[in-house]
Motif scaffolding. Sequence first.
Motif, PDB file in Angstrom:
ATOM      1  N   LYS A 155      39.317   5.801  17.144  1.00 27.23           N
ATOM      2  CA  LYS A 155      39.234   4.380  16.797  1.00 27.23           C
ATOM      3  C   LYS A 155      40.409   3.905  15.934  1.00 27.23           C
ATOM      4  O   LYS A 155      40.675   2.716  15.857  1.00 27.23           O
ATOM      5  CB  LYS A 155      37.957   4.088  16.001  1.00 27.23           C
ATOM      6  CG  LYS A 155      36.673   4.204  16.764  1.00 27.23           C
ATOM      7  CD  LYS A 155      35.522   3.831  15.848  1.00 27.23           C
ATOM      8  CE  LYS A 155      34.189   3.920  16.545  1.00 27.23           C
ATOM      9  NZ  LYS A 155      33.076   3.534  15.656  1.00 27.23           N
ATOM     10  N   TYR A 176      38.417  -1.446  11.372  1.00 27.82           N
ATOM     11  CA  TYR A 176      37.307  -0.510  11.184  1.00 27.82           C
ATOM     12  C   TYR A 176      36.503  -0.878   9.926  1.00 27.82           C
ATOM     13  O   TYR A 176      35.273  -0.958   9.955  1.00 27.82           O
ATOM     14  CB  TYR A 176      37.867   0.910  11.087  1.00 27.82           C
ATOM     15  CG  TYR A 176      36.866   1.989  10.782  1.00 27.82           C
ATOM     16  CD1 TYR A 176      36.252   2.709  11.804  1.00 27.82           C
ATOM     17  CD2 TYR A 176      36.543   2.323   9.470  1.00 27.82           C
ATOM     18  CE1 TYR A 176      35.345   3.720  11.531  1.00 27.82           C
ATOM     19  CE2 TYR A 176      35.634   3.334   9.193  1.00 27.82           C
ATOM     20  CZ  TYR A 176      35.035   4.025  10.214  1.00 27.82           C
ATOM     21  OH  TYR A 176      34.132   5.026   9.933  1.00 27.82           O
ATOM     22  N   ASP A 233      34.785  -4.304  10.278  1.00 27.18           N
ATOM     23  CA  ASP A 233      33.603  -4.157  11.127  1.00 27.18           C
ATOM     24  C   ASP A 233      32.448  -3.523  10.353  1.00 27.18           C
ATOM     25  O   ASP A 233      31.299  -3.945  10.491  1.00 27.18           O
ATOM     26  CB  ASP A 233      33.921  -3.335  12.371  1.00 27.18           C
ATOM     27  CG  ASP A 233      34.818  -4.071  13.362  1.00 27.18           C
ATOM     28  OD1 ASP A 233      35.068  -5.277  13.173  1.00 27.18           O
ATOM     29  OD2 ASP A 233      35.271  -3.414  14.325  1.00 27.18           O
ATOM     30  N   ALA A 234      32.747  -2.522   9.540  1.00 29.99           N
ATOM     31  CA  ALA A 234      31.703  -1.891   8.726  1.00 29.99           C
ATOM     32  C   ALA A 234      31.110  -2.899   7.745  1.00 29.99           C
ATOM     33  O   ALA A 234      29.883  -2.972   7.584  1.00 29.99           O
ATOM     34  CB  ALA A 234      32.267  -0.684   7.979  1.00 29.99           C
ATOM     35  N   SER A 279      26.600  -0.686  11.970  1.00 24.87           N
ATOM     36  CA  SER A 279      27.742  -0.062  12.637  1.00 24.87           C
ATOM     37  C   SER A 279      27.790   1.441  12.383  1.00 24.87           C
ATOM     38  O   SER A 279      27.443   1.920  11.304  1.00 24.87           O
ATOM     39  CB  SER A 279      29.037  -0.704  12.123  1.00 24.87           C
ATOM     40  OG  SER A 279      30.153   0.060  12.474  1.00 24.87           O
ATOM     41  N   ASP A 280      28.273   2.176  13.372  1.00 31.09           N
ATOM     42  CA  ASP A 280      28.491   3.620  13.194  1.00 31.09           C
ATOM     43  C   ASP A 280      29.616   3.903  12.209  1.00 31.09           C
ATOM     44  O   ASP A 280      29.798   5.052  11.785  1.00 31.09           O
ATOM     45  CB  ASP A 280      28.823   4.283  14.534  1.00 31.09           C
ATOM     46  CG  ASP A 280      27.607   4.379  15.450  1.00 31.09           C
ATOM     47  OD1 ASP A 280      26.464   4.270  14.941  1.00 31.09           O
ATOM     48  OD2 ASP A 280      27.807   4.548  16.662  1.00 31.09           O
ATOM     49  N   ASN A 281      30.384   2.892  11.827  1.00 31.11           N
ATOM     50  CA  ASN A 281      31.500   3.069  10.900  1.00 31.11           C
ATOM     51  C   ASN A 281      31.048   3.449   9.490  1.00 31.11           C
ATOM     52  O   ASN A 281      31.874   3.765   8.650  1.00 31.11           O
ATOM     53  CB  ASN A 281      32.356   1.800  10.840  1.00 31.11           C
ATOM     54  CG  ASN A 281      33.005   1.468  12.158  1.00 31.11           C
ATOM     55  OD1 ASN A 281      32.812   2.153  13.158  1.00 31.11           O
ATOM     56  ND2 ASN A 281      33.771   0.396  12.180  1.00 31.11           N
ATOM     57  N   HIS A 282      29.766   3.433   9.255  1.00 32.64           N
ATOM     58  CA  HIS A 282      29.220   3.825   7.956  1.00 32.64           C
ATOM     59  C   HIS A 282      28.905   5.319   7.883  1.00 32.64           C
ATOM     60  O   HIS A 282      28.579   5.817   6.812  1.00 32.64           O
ATOM     61  CB  HIS A 282      27.931   3.047   7.657  1.00 32.64           C
ATOM     62  CG  HIS A 282      28.152   1.577   7.520  1.00 32.64           C
ATOM     63  ND1 HIS A 282      28.594   0.987   6.365  1.00 32.64           N
ATOM     64  CD2 HIS A 282      28.000   0.576   8.418  1.00 32.64           C
ATOM     65  CE1 HIS A 282      28.694  -0.316   6.546  1.00 32.64           C
ATOM     66  NE2 HIS A 282      28.341  -0.588   7.787  1.00 32.64           N
ATOM     67  N   GLU A 321      31.497  11.607  10.092  1.00 28.37           N
ATOM     68  CA  GLU A 321      31.455  12.352  11.356  1.00 28.37           C
ATOM     69  C   GLU A 321      30.957  13.782  11.181  1.00 28.37           C
ATOM     70  O   GLU A 321      30.489  14.407  12.114  1.00 28.37           O
ATOM     71  CB  GLU A 321      32.835  12.358  12.027  1.00 28.37           C
ATOM     72  CG  GLU A 321      33.191  11.056  12.713  1.00 28.37           C
ATOM     73  CD  GLU A 321      34.189  10.219  11.925  1.00 28.37           C
ATOM     74  OE1 GLU A 321      34.848  10.746  11.009  1.00 28.37           O
ATOM     75  OE2 GLU A 321      34.303   9.024  12.231  1.00 28.37           O
ATOM     76  N   THR A 328      28.730   4.354   2.598  1.00 32.97           N
ATOM     77  CA  THR A 328      29.344   3.042   2.733  1.00 32.97           C
ATOM     78  C   THR A 328      29.664   2.424   1.389  1.00 32.97           C
ATOM     79  O   THR A 328      28.896   2.537   0.440  1.00 32.97           O
ATOM     80  CB  THR A 328      28.434   2.112   3.560  1.00 32.97           C
ATOM     81  OG1 THR A 328      29.146   0.941   3.894  1.00 32.97           O
ATOM     82  CG2 THR A 328      27.166   1.754   2.829  1.00 32.97           C
ATOM     83  N   GLY A 351      32.124   5.551   5.773  1.00 35.57           N
ATOM     84  CA  GLY A 351      32.026   6.717   6.640  1.00 35.57           C
ATOM     85  C   GLY A 351      33.067   7.732   6.250  1.00 35.57           C
ATOM     86  O   GLY A 351      33.223   8.067   5.077  1.00 35.57           O
ATOM     87  N   HIS A 390      36.318   7.368   6.449  1.00 32.87           N
ATOM     88  CA  HIS A 390      37.624   6.750   6.228  1.00 32.87           C
ATOM     89  C   HIS A 390      37.707   6.020   4.897  1.00 32.87           C
ATOM     90  O   HIS A 390      36.741   5.408   4.453  1.00 32.87           O
ATOM     91  CB  HIS A 390      37.952   5.782   7.368  1.00 32.87           C
ATOM     92  CG  HIS A 390      38.068   6.470   8.678  1.00 32.87           C
ATOM     93  ND1 HIS A 390      39.199   7.127   9.068  1.00 32.87           N
ATOM     94  CD2 HIS A 390      37.165   6.657   9.670  1.00 32.87           C
ATOM     95  CE1 HIS A 390      39.016   7.674  10.251  1.00 32.87           C
ATOM     96  NE2 HIS A 390      37.775   7.399  10.638  1.00 32.87           N
TER      97      HIS A 390
END
Length: 176
Positions: free
Chosen positions: A74, A84, A87-88, A94-97, A100, A107, A138, A140
């Motif tokens: 992404k 990213y 969007d979070a 969102s899966d951005n929270h 992985e 978050t 997440g 990042h």
Amino acid sequence: MADLDFFAKSDIEGSIRRIDELLRCGIFHPQNSENVLFRAAFIELLIALRDLMYKAQKHVSRISFEDDIQKTDKINDVSDLIKYVRDALCHPDSDNHYIEAGNIKSTFNVAFGRVNLIKIGDFEQASKYEDDICFFFGSHGIYMQRHIIRAFQEARVKLEPLLGANSSTGNFPLIK
């Protein structure tokens, strides 16, 4: 480079002005981290910055530096990282929270200076710089100086020549 219509110019000028105001108001100083408006200011900052990234790419060229960017499917550069994070911020589901490395939601963790916030196996959520703030979503992190302010300055330098001589953004010198 394309000529901008009145609405595009107004949007760019408004975003530049608002980002400048948010960065200069002091809300992002460590002593203000508990302020009820700290998160709201960050959300507004990222929404306006994402708009500038989009307009820079559309009208001039993409803001694409990769320093301190963890690349994934992404995220390839700072414009992707800004999207990213925006969007979070705007989409709590969102899966951005999620980190992985597992089914762990992380978050809006904020690190002032050099600090390790989380270590899970090989994964670390850590800020590497004493002189910066890092916001984590997440897996990042986005740095205030190294990502947000630098991307803002690069977009501003690219977009301001399209605004014309009557632009009000010239009232604000570039943030150092």
